[in-house]
Scaffold this motif. Structure first.
Motif, short mmCIF file in Angstrom:
data_model
loop_
_atom_site.label_atom_id
_atom_site.label_comp_id
_atom_site.label_asym_id
_atom_site.label_seq_id
_atom_site.Cartn_x
_atom_site.Cartn_y
_atom_site.Cartn_z
N TRP A 89 48.53 23.43 -11.29
CA TRP A 89 47.15 23.83 -11.00
C TRP A 89 46.34 23.53 -12.25
CZ3 TRP A 89 44.21 25.26 -6.95
CH2 TRP A 89 42.96 25.81 -7.22
N ASP A 90 45.36 22.63 -12.11
CA ASP A 90 44.60 22.17 -13.27
C ASP A 90 45.57 21.64 -14.33
OD1 ASP A 90 42.29 21.60 -14.64
OD2 ASP A 90 42.15 23.58 -15.57
N PHE A 91 46.64 20.97 -13.84
CA PHE A 91 47.67 20.32 -14.65
C PHE A 91 48.53 21.31 -15.44
CE2 PHE A 91 44.33 17.13 -14.08
CZ PHE A 91 45.06 16.16 -13.42
N ARG A 92 48.42 22.58 -15.15
CA ARG A 92 49.26 23.60 -15.80
C ARG A 92 50.34 24.04 -14.83
NH1 ARG A 92 51.98 26.62 -18.69
NH2 ARG A 92 51.16 28.18 -20.14
N GLY A 93 51.58 24.20 -15.35
CA GLY A 93 52.64 24.71 -14.52
C GLY A 93 52.50 26.21 -14.31
N ARG A 94 52.51 26.65 -13.04
CA ARG A 94 52.34 28.07 -12.74
C ARG A 94 53.10 28.41 -11.47
NH1 ARG A 94 47.58 30.41 -12.69
NH2 ARG A 94 48.16 31.79 -11.00
N PHE A 95 53.24 29.70 -11.18
CA PHE A 95 53.96 30.17 -10.00
C PHE A 95 53.00 30.89 -9.07
CE2 PHE A 95 57.23 29.45 -13.07
CZ PHE A 95 58.29 28.96 -12.33
N ASP A 96 52.97 30.44 -7.81
CA ASP A 96 52.10 31.03 -6.81
C ASP A 96 52.85 31.16 -5.50
OD1 ASP A 96 49.70 31.32 -8.31
OD2 ASP A 96 49.30 29.18 -8.09
N ALA A 97 52.34 32.04 -4.63
CA ALA A 97 52.89 32.17 -3.30
C ALA A 97 52.53 30.95 -2.47
CB ALA A 97 52.36 33.44 -2.63
N ASN A 98 53.47 30.49 -1.67
CA ASN A 98 53.24 29.33 -0.80
C ASN A 98 52.20 29.70 0.26
OD1 ASN A 98 53.36 27.08 0.81
ND2 ASN A 98 55.51 27.32 1.37
N ASP A 99 51.07 29.00 0.27
CA ASP A 99 50.02 29.29 1.25
C ASP A 99 50.16 28.44 2.51
OD1 ASP A 99 49.14 26.77 0.53
OD2 ASP A 99 47.33 27.46 -0.51
N GLY A 100 51.21 27.63 2.58
CA GLY A 100 51.47 26.86 3.79
C GLY A 100 50.67 25.60 3.94
N THR A 101 49.82 25.25 2.98
CA THR A 101 49.00 24.05 3.09
C THR A 101 49.78 22.84 2.58
OG1 THR A 101 48.02 24.31 0.89
CG2 THR A 101 46.91 25.41 2.75
N SER A 102 49.35 21.66 3.03
CA SER A 102 49.99 20.44 2.56
C SER A 102 49.70 20.21 1.08
CB SER A 102 49.52 19.24 3.38
OG SER A 102 48.13 19.05 3.25
N THR A 103 48.53 20.65 0.63
CA THR A 103 48.20 20.50 -0.79
C THR A 103 49.16 21.31 -1.64
OG1 THR A 103 45.86 20.08 -0.36
CG2 THR A 103 46.43 20.89 -2.54
N PHE A 104 49.41 22.55 -1.25
CA PHE A 104 50.35 23.36 -2.01
C PHE A 104 51.74 22.71 -2.01
CE2 PHE A 104 53.47 26.53 -2.93
CZ PHE A 104 52.88 27.37 -3.86
N ALA A 105 52.18 22.25 -0.83
CA ALA A 105 53.50 21.64 -0.74
C ALA A 105 53.63 20.46 -1.70
CB ALA A 105 53.76 21.19 0.70
N LYS A 106 52.60 19.64 -1.78
CA LYS A 106 52.65 18.49 -2.69
C LYS A 106 52.60 18.94 -4.15
CE LYS A 106 50.40 15.50 0.72
NZ LYS A 106 49.15 14.80 1.08
N ASP A 107 51.74 19.93 -4.45
CA ASP A 107 51.65 20.44 -5.82
C ASP A 107 52.97 21.04 -6.29
OD1 ASP A 107 48.99 19.73 -5.94
OD2 ASP A 107 48.21 21.77 -5.79
N ALA A 108 53.76 21.54 -5.33
CA ALA A 108 55.00 22.24 -5.68
C ALA A 108 56.24 21.38 -5.51
CB ALA A 108 55.12 23.50 -4.81
N THR A 109 56.07 20.08 -5.30
CA THR A 109 57.21 19.18 -5.13
C THR A 109 57.30 18.23 -6.32
OG1 THR A 109 57.06 19.30 -2.72
CG2 THR A 109 58.22 17.42 -3.65
N PHE A 110 58.52 18.03 -6.77
CA PHE A 110 58.77 17.17 -7.93
C PHE A 110 59.92 16.22 -7.58
CE2 PHE A 110 56.89 21.06 -9.39
CZ PHE A 110 55.95 20.64 -10.31
#
Length: 462
Positions: free
Chosen positions: A387-408
């Motif tokens: 998020w804003d290029f910082r690594g952080r931990f958030d609850a999965n909100d089910g969106t495709s954007t979150f899924a992509k942000d959380a995949t490596f």
């Protein structure tokens, strides 16, 4: 972007030099998508490999071989890997053929000279090349045959697109298509002009996406890379994007495309006006593109290349569904740790508190956006994302954007057993530590960056 004054056009330079006296002149491929593989992160134990074979800014008599696992950080595999027995080698395009061999096709003369042939070479390993032959393009009144590019259609037919000029005007180029007449790539059909692209276009590169052929070609008058489409390989093509339509700037040439692991398309082009090699990405079938970014390592050295993409064995492996801790490869006492929902890299040891050990323990799961990738869940059930290029931990909100942000995507690290984790939706960006905080930053091609972005999965602290 560079603020240097414009560089004179190649055509203008050629005309000027021509007027001087002699004494003054010193792919697992997807059908139809050359050099691409199915768009997905490589499975465990496999790796993506991109290969380029460019000629050098300082020397058009030889080519180097570079490879990369992320289409950004190309590392030298072999210098002076191929030198033709005579003439020059410029604008080399590379193909992985169905017989398992790699093939080069290239411009055989320097730009000052009449050049009616294109060259061919072959390799079994991408590194050691053998000259095959020079092929005279059978076009009446041919002056120059330049910048041959491979194209493989959906039926497996192999073509070379070559930019040709005639003696009536040796600096006006038109793209022609040569079809391989045998599987050995030693015989070719008659040249066929690509209808609709027209004269004064050079360095035409084709990809097929579905039933549409997409052409990227340099307009030699404006010095912009233009975009055209057609429903048939030979055209007629309709040029629908001109000028600085993609934000790439002018004095650009040699476009070449490859599909990335996340399904996006990357274009590479030679910024000969400012001595930089660029890449840019599209996720909407070539309508819009990211801001051009200079390629590390090869900028200023490499000239005009194409790319072969393969999935190869021997890549990184990380078990899913298990808990792990992650140790820095270059700071061996420091580990990933969630601190106030942010990912940091503090010292963790046997004497650390139970809470600190728990905060340094993560469950490795299949990537939310791509099951071949990886996602990381902390003990509270939140996912590591940028998020804003910082690594952080958030609850999965089910969106495709979150899924992509959380995949490596796992890439091989710098030391034995270490891994690097590339952002799924920002290719070329890695989880790296800076001031003991973890960010997602674009690789700069240095060994230090690679070390700072390498981590060793170890037995979980908790």
């Amino acid at each position: 972007m560079s603020t240097r004054p414009p560089t004179p056009s190649r055509r203008a330079l050629l005309r000027a030099l021509a007027a001087l006296p002699a004494s003054a002149l010193l792919l697992g491929e997807m059908p139809g998508l050359l050099g691409t593989a199915l768009a997905a992160a490589p499975p465990s134990g496999s790796a993506t490999r991109y290969t380029i074979v460019p000629f050098l800014n300082s020397n058009d008599g030889t080519v180097n071989v570079y490879q990369s696992d992320d289409a950004t950080d190309f590392r030298l595999t072999k210098a002076s890997a191929y030198t033709p027995p005579s003439n020059r080698i410029r604008d080399a395009g590379v193909l992985k053929h169905t017989n398992g061999y790699y093939y080069l096709t290239y411009t055989t003369h320097t730009w000052q000279d009449v050049s009616t042939t294109i060259g061919f070479a072959r390799s079994s390993d991408r590194v050691n090349w053998t000259f095959l032959y020079d092929y005279t393009v059978p076009l009446a009144n041919l002056s120059r045959a330049w910048a041959p590019e491979w194209f493989v259609d959906s039926d497996g037919s192999v073509y070379v697109i070559v930019s040709c000029s005639l003696t009536s005007d040796e600096w006006i180029f038109t793209p022609y298509l040569l079809k391989a007449a045998n599987s050995a790539l030693t015989a070719w059909g008659s040249p066929v002009a690509l209808s609709g692209i027209g004269s004064n276009h050079i360095d035409t590169f084709l990809v097929r996406n579905g039933s549409t052929y997409h052409a990227f070609t340099k307009n030699e008058t404006t010095k912009y890379i233009e975009y055209a489409t057609a429903s048939n390989l030979t055209g007629p093509y309709t040029i629908s994007r001109t000028g600085d339509w993609a934000g790439w700037g002018s004095y650009r040439e040699g476009p070449a495309l490859v599909q990335l692991d996340n399904g996006g398309w990357r274009i590479f082009f030679d910024g000969y006006g400012d001595g930089t090699y660029y890449s840019s990405d599209s996720y909407d079938t070539f309508a819009t593109w990211s801001a051009p970014a200079a390629l590390p390592v090869v900028s200023g050295t490499a000239r005009h290349f194409t790319v072969v993409k393969e999935t190869v064995s021997g890549g990184p492996s990380l078990a899913k569904g298990v808990t792990r801790s992650f140790r820095s490869a270059n700071f061996s006492t420091r580990y990933w740790q969630s601190q106030s929902a942010l990912l940091n890299l503090p010292v963790v040891s046997a004497s650390s508190t139970a809470a600190e050990k728990q905060a340094s323990t993560f469950t490795v799961v299949a990537g939310l956006a791509d099951a071949n990738g990886y996602s990381f869940r902390d003990t509270s059930g939140n996912y590591l994302r940028h998020w804003d290029f910082r690594g952080r931990f958030d609850a999965n909100d089910g969106t495709s954007t979150f899924a992509k942000d959380a995949t490596f995507i796992a890439r091989t690290g710098t030391s034995s057993g270490s891994l690097r984790f590339e952002s799924y939706n920002y290719p070329g960006y890695y989880l790296r530590h800076y001031n003991y905080q973890l960010r997602v930053d674009r690789t700069d091609g240095t060994d230090l960056f690679r070390q700072d972005s390498s981590y060793v999965p170890v037995t979980a602290w908790a």
